[in-house]
Design an enzyme around this catalytic site. Structure first.
Site, PDB file in Angstrom:
ATOM      1  N   GLU A 159      -4.502   7.416  -4.847  1.00  0.00           N
ATOM      2  CA  GLU A 159      -4.604   6.728  -6.137  1.00  0.00           C
ATOM      3  C   GLU A 159      -5.807   7.242  -6.917  1.00  0.00           C
ATOM      4  O   GLU A 159      -6.916   7.265  -6.355  1.00  0.00           O
ATOM      5  CB  GLU A 159      -4.711   5.222  -5.920  1.00  0.00           C
ATOM      6  CG  GLU A 159      -3.409   4.655  -5.349  1.00  0.00           C
ATOM      7  CD  GLU A 159      -3.373   3.123  -5.269  1.00  0.00           C
ATOM      8  OE1 GLU A 159      -4.382   2.480  -5.603  1.00  0.00           O
ATOM      9  OE2 GLU A 159      -2.334   2.590  -4.883  1.00  0.00           O
ATOM     10  N   ARG A 172       0.858  -1.185   0.000  1.00  0.00           N
ATOM     11  CA  ARG A 172       0.000   0.000   0.000  1.00  0.00           C
ATOM     12  C   ARG A 172       0.894   1.234   0.000  1.00  0.00           C
ATOM     13  O   ARG A 172       1.909   1.269   0.726  1.00  0.00           O
ATOM     14  CB  ARG A 172      -0.900   0.038   1.246  1.00  0.00           C
ATOM     15  CG  ARG A 172      -2.116  -0.877   1.151  1.00  0.00           C
ATOM     16  CD  ARG A 172      -3.093  -0.400   0.072  1.00  0.00           C
ATOM     17  NE  ARG A 172      -4.231  -1.272  -0.103  1.00  0.00           N
ATOM     18  CZ  ARG A 172      -4.302  -2.280  -0.958  1.00  0.00           C
ATOM     19  NH1 ARG A 172      -3.248  -2.573  -1.718  1.00  0.00           N
ATOM     20  NH2 ARG A 172      -5.404  -2.987  -1.081  1.00  0.00           N
ATOM     21  N   HIS A 221      -1.241   0.278  -9.787  1.00  0.00           N
ATOM     22  CA  HIS A 221      -1.875  -0.707  -8.893  1.00  0.00           C
ATOM     23  C   HIS A 221      -2.345  -1.940  -9.695  1.00  0.00           C
ATOM     24  O   HIS A 221      -3.528  -2.259  -9.739  1.00  0.00           O
ATOM     25  CB  HIS A 221      -3.060  -0.069  -8.132  1.00  0.00           C
ATOM     26  CG  HIS A 221      -3.402  -0.807  -6.869  1.00  0.00           C
ATOM     27  ND1 HIS A 221      -3.892  -0.195  -5.749  1.00  0.00           N
ATOM     28  CD2 HIS A 221      -3.331  -2.129  -6.547  1.00  0.00           C
ATOM     29  CE1 HIS A 221      -4.117  -1.088  -4.796  1.00  0.00           C
ATOM     30  NE2 HIS A 221      -3.780  -2.276  -5.265  1.00  0.00           N
TER      31      HIS A 221
HETATM   32  N1  LIG Z   1      -0.621  -4.334  -5.340  1.00  0.00           N
HETATM   33  C1  LIG Z   1      -1.621  -5.160  -5.318  1.00  0.00           C
HETATM   34  O1  LIG Z   1      -2.418  -5.226  -6.236  1.00  0.00           O
HETATM   35  C2  LIG Z   1      -1.789  -6.075  -4.147  1.00  0.00           C
HETATM   36  C3  LIG Z   1      -2.276  -7.365  -4.329  1.00  0.00           C
HETATM   37  C4  LIG Z   1      -2.427  -8.191  -3.206  1.00  0.00           C
HETATM   38  C5  LIG Z   1      -2.103  -7.710  -1.961  1.00  0.00           C
HETATM   39  N2  LIG Z   1      -1.676  -6.420  -1.842  1.00  0.00           N
HETATM   40  C6  LIG Z   1      -1.333  -5.888  -0.542  1.00  0.00           C
HETATM   41  O2  LIG Z   1      -0.202  -6.569  -0.074  1.00  0.00           O
HETATM   42  C7  LIG Z   1      -0.196  -6.587   1.347  1.00  0.00           C
HETATM   43  C8  LIG Z   1       0.042  -7.999   1.835  1.00  0.00           C
HETATM   44  O3  LIG Z   1      -1.004  -8.850   1.413  1.00  0.00           O
HETATM   45  P1  LIG Z   1      -1.042 -10.351   1.941  1.00  0.00           P
HETATM   46  O4  LIG Z   1      -2.141 -11.021   1.223  1.00  0.00           O
HETATM   47  O5  LIG Z   1       0.316 -10.939   1.924  1.00  0.00           O
HETATM   48  O6  LIG Z   1      -1.454 -10.097   3.450  1.00  0.00           O
HETATM   49  P2  LIG Z   1      -1.109 -11.022   4.683  1.00  0.00           P
HETATM   50  O7  LIG Z   1      -2.042 -10.605   5.745  1.00  0.00           O
HETATM   51  O8  LIG Z   1      -1.068 -12.435   4.284  1.00  0.00           O
HETATM   52  O9  LIG Z   1       0.364 -10.575   5.079  1.00  0.00           O
HETATM   53  C9  LIG Z   1       0.660  -9.363   5.692  1.00  0.00           C
HETATM   54  C10 LIG Z   1       1.779  -9.624   6.668  1.00  0.00           C
HETATM   55  O10 LIG Z   1       2.218  -8.381   7.180  1.00  0.00           O
HETATM   56  C11 LIG Z   1       2.600  -8.616   8.512  1.00  0.00           C
HETATM   57  N3  LIG Z   1       2.697  -7.376   9.252  1.00  0.00           N
HETATM   58  C12 LIG Z   1       1.722  -6.689   9.887  1.00  0.00           C
HETATM   59  N4  LIG Z   1       2.245  -5.614  10.495  1.00  0.00           N
HETATM   60  C13 LIG Z   1       3.574  -5.625  10.226  1.00  0.00           C
HETATM   61  C14 LIG Z   1       4.643  -4.779  10.576  1.00  0.00           C
HETATM   62  N5  LIG Z   1       4.472  -3.692  11.322  1.00  0.00           N
HETATM   63  N6  LIG Z   1       5.885  -5.093  10.128  1.00  0.00           N
HETATM   64  C15 LIG Z   1       6.070  -6.189   9.368  1.00  0.00           C
HETATM   65  N7  LIG Z   1       5.094  -7.031   9.016  1.00  0.00           N
HETATM   66  C16 LIG Z   1       3.857  -6.747   9.438  1.00  0.00           C
HETATM   67  C17 LIG Z   1       1.556  -9.562   9.027  1.00  0.00           C
HETATM   68  O11 LIG Z   1       2.002 -10.252  10.161  1.00  0.00           O
HETATM   69  C18 LIG Z   1       1.361 -10.479   7.850  1.00  0.00           C
HETATM   70  O12 LIG Z   1       2.178 -11.621   7.958  1.00  0.00           O
HETATM   71  C19 LIG Z   1      -1.535  -5.994   1.743  1.00  0.00           C
HETATM   72  O13 LIG Z   1      -1.349  -4.621   2.007  1.00  0.00           O
HETATM   73  C20 LIG Z   1      -2.379  -6.139   0.514  1.00  0.00           C
HETATM   74  O14 LIG Z   1      -3.392  -5.190   0.468  1.00  0.00           O
HETATM   75  C21 LIG Z   1      -1.508  -5.605  -2.900  1.00  0.00           C
HETATM   76  O1  LIG Z   2      -5.378  -5.573  -1.754  1.00  0.00           O
HETATM   77  C1  LIG Z   2      -5.484  -6.109  -2.837  1.00  0.00           C
HETATM   78  O2  LIG Z   2      -6.086  -7.186  -3.017  1.00  0.00           O
HETATM   79  C2  LIG Z   2      -4.801  -5.507  -3.997  1.00  0.00           C
HETATM   80  O3  LIG Z   2      -4.293  -4.259  -3.685  1.00  0.00           O
HETATM   81  C3  LIG Z   2      -5.621  -5.494  -5.223  1.00  0.00           C
HETATM   82  O4  LIG Z   2      -6.452  -4.394  -5.274  1.00  0.00           O
HETATM   83  P1  LIG Z   2      -7.446  -4.287  -6.506  1.00  0.00           P
HETATM   84  O5  LIG Z   2      -8.550  -5.235  -6.217  1.00  0.00           O
HETATM   85  O6  LIG Z   2      -7.939  -2.890  -6.511  1.00  0.00           O
HETATM   86  O7  LIG Z   2      -6.691  -4.643  -7.712  1.00  0.00           O
END
Ligand SMILES: NC(=O)c1ccc[n+]([C@@H]2O[C@H](COP(=O)([O-])OP(=O)(O)OC[C@H]3O[C@@H](n4cnc5c(N)ncnc54)[C@H](O)[C@@H]3O)[C@@H](O)[C@H]2O)c1
Ligand SMILES: O=C(O)[C@H](O)COP(=O)(O)O
Length: 602
Positions: A319, A290, A338
């Site tokens: 965004e 994020r 994104h």
């Molecule tokens: N760019 C995209 O399109 C996209 C896609 C999928 C996920 N994401 C984002 O990626 C991130 C991770 O997703 P995920 O599915 O792996 O989530 P997840 O919950 O499986 O993993 C997140 C991890 O972060 C850890 N965490 C929490 N606070 C922390 C801190 N202060 N320091 C270090 N680690 C910490 C948690 O313990 C957890 O293991 C989320 O923010 C999600 O929204 C973005």
């Molecule tokens: O948190 C998520 O799952 C990702 O950031 C994906 O976001 P989106 O659904 O807007 O692509």
């Protein structure tokens, strides 16, 4: 001896209307008829039960899909609901539409703030986030409004991890800029010399689903991977060849830093001036988590000073970022809009995963992946289903015994069980007792989502205790007692020796039974309504009361008498199918041998 259970603050709380308990219990037992996605099949479902009221028996629920969703998910939704796909709504348009909708599905581009829940007027029952991050949904407001929030936590993990690796490699080898240069007709081989990955140290911040998939792939590229995650298990990391380290150690020693934590108050701007100052000069930063986890101004400074050699960013604090964003336009930055979850495959899976969760919630079946409600394993839910009904009825009964109806501040729930507290998950039961306690005295709809919140808001403290029993733990619970502490009763007999209004119930052949009122044993099936009388134990009482009710054409479903000793006092529980008239109740009250009586709706 009573063993104290974990405190009653394990629920986040707000409002899905639960159907009548008996229909809830049927729903709890119903298996989902929806097809499972491969991902869902591999997961052990954790579920939260709730049911949605629609406007009428034949009306379909209405689902607003506010951002593009895969066709397979839409098809599933259309099988149950009227689906309104309206993209790019302004906040005003969203607020206007939401009052007509039972469910809302969004991705990361729609802000679902308190205003949305307030505008829904209580109709919105579930918000489905078609993705992982729920930072665009005001969870506290959802909870307060009793709206369940579900997400699709697994379907885009691989896509996000692949995008992280794509950014890492593209940045290291200057792919975007060299491609742009070639398209501009140039051939700049010396300008775009990259850096190698093999042997370099990659620090993963947030070793969850995406972080660990990035780690796995980076190990395959020959990188040395370390990770910082205060909540991750060291043995899981170790098994993947990843060392868990402190935050400072991670950022100070890394050649590459990849961010994979959620945006929360504690991760907001976690990479700030102070953090950049600790980094090795020339570090490269990747962010597919994020935007808000990086202080973007601090990053621009770090890029300008050379502390950060390059950054690859998929996400931004705002965004889309403004057209003149210094960060996006920075020559050392590569940026994507994104796109982490945006693969054909991930979007189809996400759409199915969220559609299943929303449909489950709308049908009152088992909703997987609830974010703001306790999630209870499916098997536990099934096993506890009859006790769920009993719990609500006991709460409903107990509160009606309070003089004045509203003076409940402290409630103690006692579960007699041969199970250890670890094997007895009582969150559902506590929520249903809370529902029973609060709904008869307010117009709030209480459900699994908002139960604890509502209790807390009304100043009701609910504590739980377990009475350990010997014997087989096959039956999860022998009995449940609800004690209202420090309250006067309109039926003083319901006050036990300890001074609390006490009712006890058990499940017999799947049916909830009232088995104790105060110190008196009774045995009354908890259906319809109930008249409780305390009288002098003498012959003819059953007949006298029965004939008064018969004259009024009130059908008696059962009678049960409990007494302390023959010819002393007795408590009579009379189940009735219809509500007796006031005159009939007065006649019963006027019988000389009747010392106290109360009419209760179950
Ligand atoms: N760019 C995209 O399109 C996209 C896609 C999928 C996920 N994401 C984002 O990626 C991130 C991770 O997703 P995920 O599915 O792996 O989530 P997840 O919950 O499986 O993993 C997140 C991890 O972060 C850890 N965490 C929490 N606070 C922390 C801190 N202060 N320091 C270090 N680690 C910490 C948690 O313990 C957890 O293991 C989320 O923010 C999600 O929204 C973005
Ligand atoms: O948190 C998520 O799952 C990702 O950031 C994906 O976001 P989106 O659904 O807007 O692509």
């Amino acid at each position: 001896m009573a063993a104290t259970l974990a405190p009653a603050d394990r629920l986040a709380a707000p409002s899905l209307r639960l159907h009548h308990p008996s229909s809830l219990s049927r729903r709890l037992l119903l298996p989902s008829r929806l097809p499972a996605t491969p991902l869902l099949r591999h997961r052990r479902p954790r579920v939260v039960a709730m049911a949605i009221e629609t406007d009428g028996a034949n009306s379909k629920p209405r689902v607003l899909v506010a951002e593009k969703l895969g066709e397979a998910g839409l098809a599933l939704l259309k099988g149950l609901a009227d689906v309104d796909c309206s993209y790019n709504l302004s906040p005003e348009e969203l607020r206007a539409k939401i009052a007509l909708c039972d469910a809302l599905i969004v991705r990361s581009g729609t802000k679902v703030g308190r205003d949305v829940f307030e505008s829904s007027g209580g109709k919105l029952r579930v918000v489905g986030r078609a993705g992982v991050g729920i930072d665009n949904v005001d969870l506290a407001a959802a909870t307060e409004h009793g709206c369940l929030v579900v997400n699709a936590p697994t379907a885009n993990t691989v896509a996000a991890a692949e995008h992280g690796i794509a950014l890492l490699t593209a940045m290291a080898r200057n792919i975007p800029r060299s491609d742009a240069s070639m398209k501009a007709g140039k051939w700049e081989r010396n300008k775009y010399v990259g850096v190698s990955l093999v042997g370099k140290r990659l620090a993963i911040l947030g070793f969850g689903k995406v972080g660990s998939e990035v780690a796995r792939r980076a190990r395959g590229l020959g990188m040395h991977v370390i990770a910082h995650d205060p909540y991750a298990a060291a043995d899981r990391a170790h098994a993947m060849g990843v060392e868990l380290v402190t935050f400072d150690e991670a950022i100070a020693s890394a050649d590459f830093i990849s961010l994979h934590m959620p945006l929360t108050p504690s991760t907001s701007k976690i990479l700030n001036d102070e953090a950049f100052a600790k980094m090795k000069k020339g570090v490269r930063v990747i962010n597919v988590a994020r935007g808000g986890v990086i202080d973007e101004e601090a990053l621009v400074k770090a890029l300008d000073s050379g502390v950060v050699a390059q950054a690859a960013l998929d996400v931004f604090t705002k965004e889309p970022p403004s057209a003149d964003s210094k960060l996006v336009l920075h020559e050392k930055v590569i940026a994507t809009p994104h796109l982490g979850a945006s693969t054909v495959e991930a979007q189809e899976e996400v759409a199915i995963e969220i559609a299943e969760a929303v449909i489950g919630a709308l049908k009152g079946e088992l909703a997987a992946t609830a974010v703001n409600a306790p999630m209870v394993p499916a098997e536990v839910l099934t096993e506890l289903a009859p006790f769920v009904v009993l719990a609500e009825k006991l709460g409903r009964l107990a509160v009606q015994l309070v003089a004045g109806g509203g003076g409940v501040k402290s409630v103690k729930v006692t579960y007699a069980s041969a199970r250890t507290s670890v094997d007895l998950d009582t969150r559902l039961l506590r929520a249903m007792i809370t529902k029973g306690l609060i709904e008869p005295i307010s117009d709030v709809h209480v459900n699994l989502v908002n139960a604890d919140y509502t209790a807390k808001k009304r100043g009701i403290r609910i504590t739980e205790e377990r009475i350990p029993l010997d014997g087989s733990p096959e039956n999860p619970i022998e009995s449940i007692q609800v004690h209202i502490v420090n309250a006067e009763s309109k039926f003083p007999t319901a006050v036990s020796g300890t001074g609390e209004i006490t009712v006890e119930g058990r499940v017999k052949d799947g049916i909830p039974h009232l088995t104790k009122v105060g110190s008196f044993q009774v045995d009354a099936s908890m259906e319809g309504s109930l008249i409780l009388c305390r009288q002098v134990d003498q012959p003819g009482m059953i007949g006298t009361v029965g004939s008064i009710l018969g004259e009024q054409n009130v059908n008696v479903s059962y009678m049960s008498v409990g007494r302390i000793a023959p010819r002393k006092h007795a408590v009579m529980a009379i189940g009735v199918d219809e509500e007796p008239t006031k005159a009939a109740l007065k006649k019963i009250g006027d019988i000389p041998a009747i010392e106290e009586f109360v009419f209760l709706k179950l």
